[in-house]
Structures are given as structure tokens and as C-alpha cells.
Design a protein around this motif. Structure first.
Motif, PDB file in Angstrom:
ATOM      1  N   ALA A 231       0.840  -1.202   0.000  1.00 11.52           N
ATOM      2  CA  ALA A 231       0.000   0.000   0.000  1.00 11.52           C
ATOM      3  C   ALA A 231       0.873   1.250   0.000  1.00 11.52           C
ATOM      4  O   ALA A 231       1.986   1.246   0.540  1.00 11.52           O
ATOM      5  CB  ALA A 231      -0.931   0.005   1.206  1.00 11.52           C
ATOM      6  N   ASN A 263      -3.926   0.693  -2.650  1.00 12.33           N
ATOM      7  CA  ASN A 263      -3.716  -0.679  -2.215  1.00 12.33           C
ATOM      8  C   ASN A 263      -3.447  -1.564  -3.427  1.00 12.33           C
ATOM      9  O   ASN A 263      -4.295  -1.681  -4.322  1.00 12.33           O
ATOM     10  CB  ASN A 263      -4.936  -1.201  -1.450  1.00 12.33           C
ATOM     11  CG  ASN A 263      -5.107  -0.508  -0.109  1.00 12.33           C
ATOM     12  OD1 ASN A 263      -4.164  -0.414   0.666  1.00 12.33           O
ATOM     13  ND2 ASN A 263      -6.308  -0.008   0.158  1.00 12.33           N
ATOM     14  N   THR A 265      -3.327  -4.974  -4.891  1.00  9.98           N
ATOM     15  CA  THR A 265      -3.876  -6.295  -4.567  1.00  9.98           C
ATOM     16  C   THR A 265      -3.188  -7.435  -5.304  1.00  9.98           C
ATOM     17  O   THR A 265      -3.212  -8.580  -4.850  1.00  9.98           O
ATOM     18  CB  THR A 265      -5.377  -6.322  -4.888  1.00  9.98           C
ATOM     19  OG1 THR A 265      -5.565  -5.991  -6.277  1.00  9.98           O
ATOM     20  CG2 THR A 265      -6.130  -5.301  -4.030  1.00  9.98           C
TER      21      THR A 265
END
Length: 282
Positions: A231, A263, A265
Motif C-alpha cells: 500500500a 492498495n 492487490t
């Protein structure tokens, strides 16, 4: 050992398939084609590596059989016994050289291929150790033959050659390991920056509406390891990615202060299109 390696390699293949859908059909088709090429390439690499492993294991099996034949022959008598021992020693020497070349070939494939893993490195190390152990066994066999006054020049030459080659292999393995570690760091290194439009222009990162087109200031970027970066706090209530990254690989979310946080992922997918990330904030 083969089962462990095959399992590890399969994980790589499965990981390559675990990508989300993109925001448009065109992008999704492009990603699918790219992933298919990666999968096919890794399938070929896996098949080649498994073939080499099979050859190495078969080589060790044949060497063991030849050693047993020497043990049997030394209990015989006369010229026939000497000839049998000589032929089997020559065979052992040949198979050891072939196994050494195969292991070197496998190490080279790992170095230049797309598949990198600790398990694969451990497998190569284990094969190298097997060569060393086999060298010690052959030395012991030579000592036993000497004790029975069986003198074979080929055996002495084999032992000397193996000792020299094992030492060289150890040095080469250490150098290769350092090279692989360096390459691994490079492959997993990326850079990011976020700033206002004015700040990005001042660093030539944004020029006439285009990003990273000119001689931009690379020192303005933050260097990161993509394996550990999850992040990025942007400290702004307005954020826009200027570089291209698959939309399914990240989320722009607000924190308790309503400021954006990026963020990531799916790191591998996120950085697959660019190792530079530029975010414009206000």
C-alpha cells in the motif's frame, strides 16, 4: 525430489493464471494473450527441467550399479577381473561427467529462464551434494581396491578429475547464486512517485500532458521491492494514476481522514506493464 520440484513449478504456472479481468475487452484480450504466452513458455521450461532431472537421476542409478559391479569384480580372479573393473570405472567416469554437464545445463536454464524459486535452487544444491558424495564414495572404492593391490590408472585419474571438478563446481555455484540473487532483486525492483501537477512538471515527469516521455528526474522516485510493497499512502483527497496499470490489480481507497491510499492487490500484475508508478495528487 522430482515431486517437490514439480509441485513448486506448478505453483508458478497456477500463479501466472491468477489474474483478474481488466476494465475493457481489448485490455482483457491483450492480457489473456500475454498470459497464455507466459504459460506456454513456462510449460516448456518445466518439461525441459523435468527431462534433465530424469536424466540426472538415471545417471546416478547407473553409477550405483557400476559401483556394485566393481565390488563384485574385485572378489574375482585374474585378468578378467581387472578388465571388468577397468570397464566399470571408465563407465562411472563417463556418467559422472554427463551428470555434471546436465546439472550445469539445469543451472543455466534457471539463470536465463523465467522460473525462479528457492525450491529449484535447493534442488540444484542437492544434486551438487550428490556429486560430492559420489566423489567420496569413489575415493573410498579406490582405497579398497588399493588395499587389495588392485592398481588401475583410470581410477586414479577419475578421482583426481572429480576432486578438481567438484571444487570448481562449488566456486561456480557460489558465483551463480550471487548472480541469481542480484537478478532477483532487479526483477522485483520498481519506483513510484506522487505529487501535484506542478511538482511533476518541475521534475520533467509530466511534460505537455505526457508522462515519463522526456529526461525526467529519476532521483525523485522512491525505490521499492514489489514483493513487500502492499500500500502507498497518498496524503491527498484527490488522486489519479498517470502510468498504466491493470485496474484489477489495485484499489484506490480512502482512509479515516478521507485521504487516498493505493492498495496493490496483485503486485505481479500491477507492475507487469510498467516498473514506474506516477500518481498526480492535489
Amino acid at each position: 525430489m522430482k515431486k517437490v520440484l514439480l509441485f513448486a513449478l506448478c505453483l508458478f504456472t497456477l500463479a501466472s493464471c491468477n489474474n483478474g479481468k481488466s476494465s475493457s475487452d481489448q485490455s482483457e484480450n491483450s492480457q489473456r494473450d500475454s498470459l497464455q504466452r507466459i504459460i506456454e513458455q513456462r510449460d516448456n521450461e518445466i518439461n525441459d527441467m523435468m527431462g534433465i532431472l530424469n536424466e540426472v537421476e538415471e545417471g546416478f542409478r547407473l553409477i550405483n550399479e557400476a559401483e556394485n559391479r566393481v565390488s563384485v569384480a574385485r572378489n574375482g580372479e585374474g585378468a578378467s577381473r581387472q578388465q571388468q573393473i577397468r570397464e566399470n570405472i571408465q563407465f562411472i567416469q563417463q556418467r559422472m561427467a554427463e551428470n555434471r554437464d546436465l546439472i550445469a545445463k539445469l543451472r543455466n536454464q534457471v539463470k536465463n529462464g523465467s522460473i525462479k524459486s528457492e525450491q529449484l535452487q535447493k534442488t540444484i544444491e542437492n544434486l551438487t551434494k550428490q556429486l560430492e558424495e559420489k566423489d567420496h564414495q569413489i575415493k573410498d572404492l579406490y582405497a579398497q581396491l588399493e588395499a587389495k593391490d588392485i592398481h588401475i590408472e583410470e581410477l586414479q585419474n577419475t578421482t583426481n578429475t572429480l576432486t578438481k571438478n567438484v571444487n570448481t563446481l562449488q566456486d561456480d555455484n557460489a558465483q551463480k547464486a550471487n548472480t541469481i540473487n542480484t537478478q532477483d532483486k532487479q526483477l522485483n525492483t520498481a519506483w513510484y512517485v506522487f505529487g501535484t501537477k506542478k511538482e511533476l512538471k518541475e521534475q520533467n515527469i509530466l511534460v505537455k500532458g505526457k508522462v515519463l516521455q522526456g529526461n525526467f528526474n529519476k532521483n525523485y522516485f522512491t525505490k521499492v521491492d514489489i514483493r513487500s510493497l502492499k500500500a502507498i499512502k497518498l496524503y491527498s483527497k484527490s488522486a489519479k494514476l498517470l502510468t498504466m496499470h491493470p485496474s484489477s490489480s489495485y484499489k484506490l481507497e480512502r482512509d479515516a481522514q478521507e485521504q487516498y491510499v493505493l492498495n496493490i492487490t496483485n503486485p505481479q500484475l500491477f507492475w507487469s506493464t510498467s516498473k514506474y508508478l506516477v500518481v498526480q495528487v492535489k
